[in-house]
Scaffold this motif. Structure first.
Motif, PDB file in Angstrom:
ATOM      1  N   CYS A 141       0.845  -1.206   0.000  1.00 22.21           N
ATOM      2  CA  CYS A 141       0.000   0.000   0.000  1.00 22.21           C
ATOM      3  C   CYS A 141       0.875   1.249   0.000  1.00 22.21           C
ATOM      4  CB  CYS A 141      -0.938  -0.002   1.207  1.00 22.21           C
ATOM      5  SG  CYS A 141      -2.224  -1.263   1.103  1.00 22.21           S
ATOM      6  N   LYS A 142       1.911   1.250   0.823  1.00 19.94           N
ATOM      7  CA  LYS A 142       2.855   2.378   0.828  1.00 19.94           C
ATOM      8  C   LYS A 142       3.541   2.490  -0.531  1.00 19.94           C
ATOM      9  CE  LYS A 142       3.878   1.977   5.748  1.00 19.94           C
ATOM     10  NZ  LYS A 142       4.891   1.563   6.747  1.00 19.94           N
ATOM     11  N   GLY A 143       3.900   1.337  -1.103  1.00 22.67           N
ATOM     12  CA  GLY A 143       4.547   1.328  -2.415  1.00 22.67           C
ATOM     13  C   GLY A 143       3.652   1.911  -3.500  1.00 22.67           C
ATOM     14  N   THR A 144       2.347   1.683  -3.392  1.00 22.50           N
ATOM     15  CA  THR A 144       1.413   2.251  -4.362  1.00 22.50           C
ATOM     16  C   THR A 144       1.392   3.771  -4.253  1.00 22.50           C
ATOM     17  OG1 THR A 144       0.066   0.244  -4.339  1.00 22.50           O
ATOM     18  CG2 THR A 144      -0.997   2.251  -5.148  1.00 22.50           C
ATOM     19  N   LEU A 145       1.396   4.278  -3.027  1.00 21.47           N
ATOM     20  CA  LEU A 145       1.439   5.735  -2.838  1.00 21.47           C
ATOM     21  C   LEU A 145       2.750   6.317  -3.362  1.00 21.47           C
ATOM     22  CD1 LEU A 145      -0.155   6.070   0.717  1.00 21.47           C
ATOM     23  CD2 LEU A 145      -1.221   6.548  -1.500  1.00 21.47           C
ATOM     24  N   ILE A 146       3.844   5.627  -3.108  1.00 26.81           N
ATOM     25  CA  ILE A 146       5.132   6.064  -3.641  1.00 26.81           C
ATOM     26  C   ILE A 146       5.093   6.034  -5.169  1.00 26.81           C
ATOM     27  CG2 ILE A 146       7.589   5.459  -3.834  1.00 26.81           C
ATOM     28  CD1 ILE A 146       7.338   4.443  -0.876  1.00 26.81           C
ATOM     29  N   GLY A 147       4.413   5.043  -5.725  1.00 28.95           N
ATOM     30  CA  GLY A 147       4.261   4.949  -7.181  1.00 28.95           C
ATOM     31  C   GLY A 147       3.509   6.133  -7.759  1.00 28.95           C
ATOM     32  N   VAL A 148       2.490   6.606  -7.057  1.00 29.03           N
ATOM     33  CA  VAL A 148       1.746   7.788  -7.514  1.00 29.03           C
ATOM     34  C   VAL A 148       2.678   9.000  -7.537  1.00 29.03           C
ATOM     35  CG1 VAL A 148      -0.098   9.425  -6.916  1.00 29.03           C
ATOM     36  CG2 VAL A 148      -0.530   6.959  -6.782  1.00 29.03           C
ATOM     37  N   VAL A 149       3.429   9.180  -6.458  1.00 32.14           N
ATOM     38  CA  VAL A 149       4.369  10.311  -6.381  1.00 32.14           C
ATOM     39  C   VAL A 149       5.440  10.187  -7.466  1.00 32.14           C
ATOM     40  CG1 VAL A 149       6.108  11.455  -4.934  1.00 32.14           C
ATOM     41  CG2 VAL A 149       3.933  10.712  -3.933  1.00 32.14           C
ATOM     42  N   ALA A 150       5.976   8.974  -7.636  1.00 32.37           N
ATOM     43  CA  ALA A 150       7.004   8.759  -8.664  1.00 32.37           C
ATOM     44  C   ALA A 150       6.447   9.050 -10.055  1.00 32.37           C
ATOM     45  CB  ALA A 150       7.525   7.323  -8.590  1.00 32.37           C
ATOM     46  N   ALA A 151       5.215   8.647 -10.307  1.00 37.78           N
ATOM     47  CA  ALA A 151       4.606   8.887 -11.618  1.00 37.78           C
ATOM     48  C   ALA A 151       4.376  10.383 -11.845  1.00 37.78           C
ATOM     49  CB  ALA A 151       3.294   8.110 -11.735  1.00 37.78           C
ATOM     50  N   ILE A 152       3.977  11.094 -10.795  1.00 37.93           N
ATOM     51  CA  ILE A 152       3.807  12.552 -10.911  1.00 37.93           C
ATOM     52  C   ILE A 152       5.150  13.210 -11.211  1.00 37.93           C
ATOM     53  CG2 ILE A 152       3.300  14.664  -9.598  1.00 37.93           C
ATOM     54  CD1 ILE A 152       1.064  13.019  -8.177  1.00 37.93           C
ATOM     55  N   LEU A 153       6.185  12.805 -10.476  1.00 39.90           N
ATOM     56  CA  LEU A 153       7.513  13.372 -10.697  1.00 39.90           C
ATOM     57  C   LEU A 153       8.033  13.048 -12.093  1.00 39.90           C
ATOM     58  CD1 LEU A 153       9.170  12.655  -7.221  1.00 39.90           C
ATOM     59  CD2 LEU A 153       8.375  14.866  -8.109  1.00 39.90           C
ATOM     60  N   ALA A 154       7.858  11.804 -12.525  1.00 41.59           N
ATOM     61  CA  ALA A 154       8.330  11.404 -13.856  1.00 41.59           C
ATOM     62  C   ALA A 154       7.579  12.168 -14.951  1.00 41.59           C
ATOM     63  CB  ALA A 154       8.168   9.897 -14.037  1.00 41.59           C
ATOM     64  N   ALA A 155       6.273  12.292 -14.788  1.00 41.07           N
ATOM     65  CA  ALA A 155       5.474  13.022 -15.788  1.00 41.07           C
ATOM     66  C   ALA A 155       5.883  14.491 -15.823  1.00 41.07           C
ATOM     67  CB  ALA A 155       3.986  12.874 -15.464  1.00 41.07           C
ATOM     68  N   SER A 156       6.113  15.061 -14.654  1.00 39.48           N
ATOM     69  CA  SER A 156       6.562  16.459 -14.592  1.00 39.48           C
ATOM     70  C   SER A 156       7.916  16.616 -15.259  1.00 39.48           C
ATOM     71  CB  SER A 156       6.642  16.927 -13.132  1.00 39.48           C
ATOM     72  OG  SER A 156       5.375  16.850 -12.528  1.00 39.48           O
ATOM     73  N   LEU A 157       8.798  15.665 -15.042  1.00 42.71           N
ATOM     74  CA  LEU A 157      10.130  15.709 -15.640  1.00 42.71           C
ATOM     75  C   LEU A 157      10.052  15.638 -17.162  1.00 42.71           C
ATOM     76  CD1 LEU A 157      13.194  15.754 -15.160  1.00 42.71           C
ATOM     77  CD2 LEU A 157      13.100  13.254 -14.940  1.00 42.71           C
ATOM     78  N   VAL A 158       9.218  14.755 -17.678  1.00 40.18           N
ATOM     79  CA  VAL A 158       9.079  14.638 -19.138  1.00 40.18           C
ATOM     80  C   VAL A 158       8.506  15.916 -19.723  1.00 40.18           C
ATOM     81  CG1 VAL A 158       7.832  13.448 -20.997  1.00 40.18           C
ATOM     82  CG2 VAL A 158       8.977  12.125 -19.203  1.00 40.18           C
ATOM     83  N   VAL A 159       7.496  16.475 -19.079  1.00 30.63           N
ATOM     84  CA  VAL A 159       6.915  17.729 -19.572  1.00 30.63           C
ATOM     85  C   VAL A 159       7.975  18.830 -19.549  1.00 30.63           C
ATOM     86  CG1 VAL A 159       5.220  19.542 -19.037  1.00 30.63           C
ATOM     87  CG2 VAL A 159       4.535  17.132 -18.999  1.00 30.63           C
ATOM     88  N   LEU A 160       8.755  18.889 -18.489  1.00 33.44           N
ATOM     89  CA  LEU A 160       9.827  19.888 -18.387  1.00 33.44           C
ATOM     90  C   LEU A 160      10.876  19.688 -19.484  1.00 33.44           C
ATOM     91  CD1 LEU A 160      11.093  22.220 -16.725  1.00 33.44           C
ATOM     92  CD2 LEU A 160      12.295  20.459 -15.420  1.00 33.44           C
ATOM     93  N   ILE A 161      11.281  18.457 -19.696  1.00 37.44           N
ATOM     94  CA  ILE A 161      12.257  18.154 -20.741  1.00 37.44           C
ATOM     95  C   ILE A 161      11.701  18.524 -22.114  1.00 37.44           C
ATOM     96  CG2 ILE A 161      13.372  16.232 -21.972  1.00 37.44           C
ATOM     97  CD1 ILE A 161      13.777  14.897 -19.214  1.00 37.44           C
ATOM     98  N   LYS A 162      10.443  18.200 -22.315  1.00 35.74           N
ATOM     99  CA  LYS A 162       9.796  18.505 -23.605  1.00 35.74           C
ATOM    100  C   LYS A 162       9.736  20.024 -23.822  1.00 35.74           C
ATOM    101  CE  LYS A 162       5.468  17.783 -26.020  1.00 35.74           C
ATOM    102  NZ  LYS A 162       4.086  17.350 -25.859  1.00 35.74           N
ATOM    103  N   GLN A 163       9.377  20.763 -22.776  1.00 39.24           N
ATOM    104  CA  GLN A 163       9.248  22.215 -22.909  1.00 39.24           C
ATOM    105  C   GLN A 163      10.580  22.914 -23.113  1.00 39.24           C
ATOM    106  OE1 GLN A 163       7.049  23.381 -19.404  1.00 39.24           O
ATOM    107  NE2 GLN A 163       5.077  23.060 -20.409  1.00 39.24           N
ATOM    108  N   THR A 164      11.630  22.363 -22.520  1.00 40.75           N
ATOM    109  CA  THR A 164      12.962  22.980 -22.667  1.00 40.75           C
ATOM    110  C   THR A 164      13.668  22.520 -23.922  1.00 40.75           C
ATOM    111  OG1 THR A 164      13.998  21.276 -21.308  1.00 40.75           O
ATOM    112  CG2 THR A 164      13.275  23.291 -20.185  1.00 40.75           C
ATOM    113  N   GLY A 165      13.138  21.501 -24.573  1.00 41.09           N
ATOM    114  CA  GLY A 165      13.736  21.003 -25.802  1.00 41.09           C
ATOM    115  C   GLY A 165      15.032  20.233 -25.601  1.00 41.09           C
ATOM    116  N   LEU A 166      15.225  19.694 -24.401  1.00 45.14           N
ATOM    117  CA  LEU A 166      16.462  18.924 -24.139  1.00 45.14           C
ATOM    118  C   LEU A 166      16.489  17.611 -24.916  1.00 45.14           C
ATOM    119  CD1 LEU A 166      16.848  19.506 -20.295  1.00 45.14           C
ATOM    120  CD2 LEU A 166      18.211  20.499 -22.125  1.00 45.14           C
ATOM    121  N   LEU A 167      15.343  17.053 -25.162  1.00 44.37           N
ATOM    122  CA  LEU A 167      15.287  15.799 -25.938  1.00 44.37           C
ATOM    123  C   LEU A 167      14.346  15.955 -27.116  1.00 44.37           C
ATOM    124  CD1 LEU A 167      15.111  13.069 -23.153  1.00 44.37           C
ATOM    125  CD2 LEU A 167      17.015  13.575 -24.616  1.00 44.37           C
TER     126      LEU A 167
END
Length: 167
Positions: A141-167
């Motif tokens: 159950c804790k791992g699922t909550l950590i998964g939600v946070v990790a997915a939010i962070l990963a999605a934010s990172l991809v959006v940031l990378i996409k917006q900055t044109g790094l990849l």
């Protein structure tokens, strides 16, 4: 199909990262053991000197591992064609949740209570605690909550990378 293959590969990697150190030295994974077993180990004189170092290393390893996983999963989602926040979030959460459920079912329910390699010397009489699934269900159950946070962070990172044109 690619998501399925990614899930299988991540489960294999996770298994190697968890079981190899645990089989070599079960105390190295002490923070993942049920509370009664941890308490017993803490009371045993042969572990007094090494436990505080082991716990500190475990906490650092989990934090660094989670951050590395977020970056790796963000890149994995991005190179899988997921570039919107929601598509990355779903992709990463599915990957994380799959590994989390694999950990619960295969490692925690099947291997952990049935392998003599994970029994810490001095706790051999605590078989009921090793076989009790409640600790592992709470961890999932804790791992699922950590998964939600990790997915939010990963999605934010991809959006940031996409917006900055790094990849």
């Amino acid at each position: 199909m690619a998501l399925f293959i990614q899930c299988v590969i991540l489960c294999i990697i996770f298994t190697l990262l968890i079981l190899i150190p645990q089989f070599k030295n079960p105390v190295s994974q002490i923070t993942s053991y049920p509370p009664a077993i941890r308490k017993r180990v803490e009371s045993l004189p042969q572990y007094k000197n090494s436990l505080s170092q082991t716990k500190k290393k475990s906490i650092v390893r989990k934090i660094v591992g989670t951050l590395a996983a977020v970056i790796f999963l963000a890149l994995l989602a991005y190179f899988s064609g997921k570039t919107t926040f929601i598509s990355v979030f779903i992709h990463v959460f599915v990957l994380f949740f799959t590994v989390n459920m694999y950990d619960l079912i295969v490692l925690d329910f099947l291997i952990f209570p049935n392998s003599k390699k994970v029994i810490i010397p001095g706790t051999e009489d605590m078989i009921a605690e090793y076989k009790n699934p409640l600790h592992h269900i709470k961890g999932a159950c804790k791992g699922t909550l950590i998964g939600v946070v990790a997915a939010i962070l990963a999605a934010s990172l991809v959006v940031l990378i996409k917006q900055t044109g790094l990849l």
